[in-house]
Design an enzyme around this catalytic site. Structure first.
Site, PDB file in Angstrom:
ATOM      1  N   CYS A   1       6.120  -0.209   7.151  1.00 54.30           N
ATOM      2  CA  CYS A   1       5.733   0.945   6.342  1.00 54.30           C
ATOM      3  C   CYS A   1       6.900   1.316   5.443  1.00 54.30           C
ATOM      4  O   CYS A   1       8.051   1.317   5.890  1.00 54.30           O
ATOM      5  CB  CYS A   1       5.383   2.110   7.268  1.00 54.30           C
ATOM      6  SG  CYS A   1       4.926   3.615   6.396  1.00 54.30           S
ATOM      7  N   LEU A   2       6.598   1.643   4.195  1.00 52.91           N
ATOM      8  CA  LEU A   2       7.665   2.014   3.258  1.00 52.91           C
ATOM      9  C   LEU A   2       8.380   3.288   3.706  1.00 52.91           C
ATOM     10  O   LEU A   2       9.515   3.532   3.308  1.00 52.91           O
ATOM     11  CB  LEU A   2       7.100   2.189   1.846  1.00 52.91           C
ATOM     12  CG  LEU A   2       6.522   0.909   1.211  1.00 52.91           C
ATOM     13  CD1 LEU A   2       5.898   1.217  -0.139  1.00 52.91           C
ATOM     14  CD2 LEU A   2       7.588  -0.176   1.075  1.00 52.91           C
TER      15      LEU A   2
ATOM     16  N   GLY B   1       0.831  -1.194   0.000  1.00 55.99           N
ATOM     17  CA  GLY B   1       0.000   0.000   0.000  1.00 55.99           C
ATOM     18  C   GLY B   1       0.864   1.241   0.000  1.00 55.99           C
ATOM     19  O   GLY B   1       2.036   1.192   0.398  1.00 55.99           O
TER      20      GLY B   1
ATOM     21  N   GLN C   1       3.138  10.022   1.159  1.00 56.12           N
ATOM     22  CA  GLN C   1       4.429   9.328   1.184  1.00 56.12           C
ATOM     23  C   GLN C   1       5.308   9.710  -0.007  1.00 56.12           C
ATOM     24  O   GLN C   1       6.518   9.488   0.021  1.00 56.12           O
ATOM     25  CB  GLN C   1       4.233   7.807   1.221  1.00 56.12           C
ATOM     26  CG  GLN C   1       3.650   7.326   2.543  1.00 56.12           C
ATOM     27  CD  GLN C   1       3.501   5.818   2.567  1.00 56.12           C
ATOM     28  OE1 GLN C   1       2.534   5.280   2.059  1.00 56.12           O
ATOM     29  NE2 GLN C   1       4.480   5.127   3.123  1.00 56.12           N
TER      30      GLN C   1
ATOM     31  N   HIS D   1      -2.341   7.495   7.133  1.00 59.07           N
ATOM     32  CA  HIS D   1      -1.353   8.396   6.515  1.00 59.07           C
ATOM     33  C   HIS D   1      -1.997   9.717   6.072  1.00 59.07           C
ATOM     34  O   HIS D   1      -1.346  10.756   6.072  1.00 59.07           O
ATOM     35  CB  HIS D   1      -0.730   7.737   5.272  1.00 59.07           C
ATOM     36  CG  HIS D   1       0.456   6.871   5.561  1.00 59.07           C
ATOM     37  ND1 HIS D   1       1.608   7.353   6.138  1.00 59.07           N
ATOM     38  CD2 HIS D   1       0.691   5.555   5.321  1.00 59.07           C
ATOM     39  CE1 HIS D   1       2.492   6.361   6.246  1.00 59.07           C
ATOM     40  NE2 HIS D   1       1.963   5.259   5.762  1.00 59.07           N
TER      41      HIS D   1
ATOM     42  N   GLU E   1      -3.125   2.834   5.533  1.00 59.60           N
ATOM     43  CA  GLU E   1      -2.991   3.870   4.501  1.00 59.60           C
ATOM     44  C   GLU E   1      -3.891   5.072   4.790  1.00 59.60           C
ATOM     45  O   GLU E   1      -3.499   6.214   4.550  1.00 59.60           O
ATOM     46  CB  GLU E   1      -3.296   3.304   3.108  1.00 59.60           C
ATOM     47  CG  GLU E   1      -2.418   2.134   2.677  1.00 59.60           C
ATOM     48  CD  GLU E   1      -0.927   2.379   2.827  1.00 59.60           C
ATOM     49  OE1 GLU E   1      -0.491   3.548   2.805  1.00 59.60           O
ATOM     50  OE2 GLU E   1      -0.184   1.397   3.005  1.00 59.60           O
TER      51      GLU E   1
END
Ligand code: ZN
Length: 165
Positions: free
Chosen positions: A91-92, A45, A50, A137, A134
Site C-alpha cells: 500500500c502506498l 491504485g 490517502q 480504504h 481500494e
C-alpha cells in the site's frame, strides 16, 4: 497535481468516507490529482482518503499488458464476489512493507463515472485484489488489518514479483 500520500498512523486514513453527490469540476480535479499521485508513486491504485479527501472515490491502473488502463470509480459498491486468492499486497500508505492477504478471485462492482453515470465493472486476479484493497480504504480499512502475515524480504527466494502496489 501530485499530492502528499498520508501514511499509516494518520487518523484520516481510519475515517469513513462520504458519498459523492456533486459531479462537478472539483471532482474532475480530484480524479486528476489522484491519477497523478498514483502514477508518480508507481502504484496500481489510490483512494481519496490517502490524499486526505474523505470522499468515496478510487482510481486503479493495474498496468497490465492488455489491461483496461486508468479506471475511475465514484461511490463503488461490491455487488458480487467469488473464489479466493492469496498473495502479497502492499500500500502506498504503508511504504516498504508487504503482507500476505487473501482476497476474492473475482468481484463485480457497481460505481459511477465522473459524469455520475452508473456502470458495472468485473475484475479477476490483480484487478479484483486492487478493487477490494481500494474500496476498503473508503471505510478506513488498511490491508494490514486483514493480512495473514507480514512478508519480509528474506522470505523470498527471488525478486520476480515485487507485489508493490
Ligand atoms: Zn492502499
Amino acid at each position: 497535481m501530485v499530492k502528499k500520500i498520508l501514511k499509516l498512523g494518520n487518523e484520516t486514513l481510519r475515517k469513513h468516507c462520504s458519498t459523492v453527490t456533486k459531479f462537478d469540476l472539483r471532482l474532475k480535479l480530484l480524479l486528476r490529482d489522484m491519477a497523478d499521485t498514483m502514477y508518480d508513486a508507481d502504484g496500481v491504485g489510490l483512494a481519496a482518503p490517502q490524499i486526505g479527501i474523505l470522499r468515496r472515490v478510487i482510481v486503479i491502473d493495474t498496468q497490465e499488458e492488455n489491461g483496461p488502463g486508468l479506471i475511475e470509480l465514484i461511490n463503488p459498491v461490491m455487488i458480487e464476489q467469488s473464489g479466493e486468492q492469496g498473495g502479497p499486497e502492499g500500500c502506498l500508505s504503508v511504504p516498504d512493507r508487504r503482507g500476505y492477504v487473501v482476497r476474492p478471485e473475482y468481484v463485480k462492482v457497481r460505481a459511477q463515472n465522473v459524469r455520475g453515470d452508473a456502470f458495472e465493472l468485473e475484475g479477476h486476479g490483480l484487478l479484483a485484489r486492487a478493487l477490494c484493497h481500494e474500496m476498503d480504504h473508503l471505510d478506513g480499512i488498511i490491508y494490514v488489518d486483514k493480512m495473514d502475515h507480514e512478508i519480509f524480504d528474506f522470505d523470498r527466494d527471488d525478486d520476480k514479483d515485487g507485489g508493490a502496489k
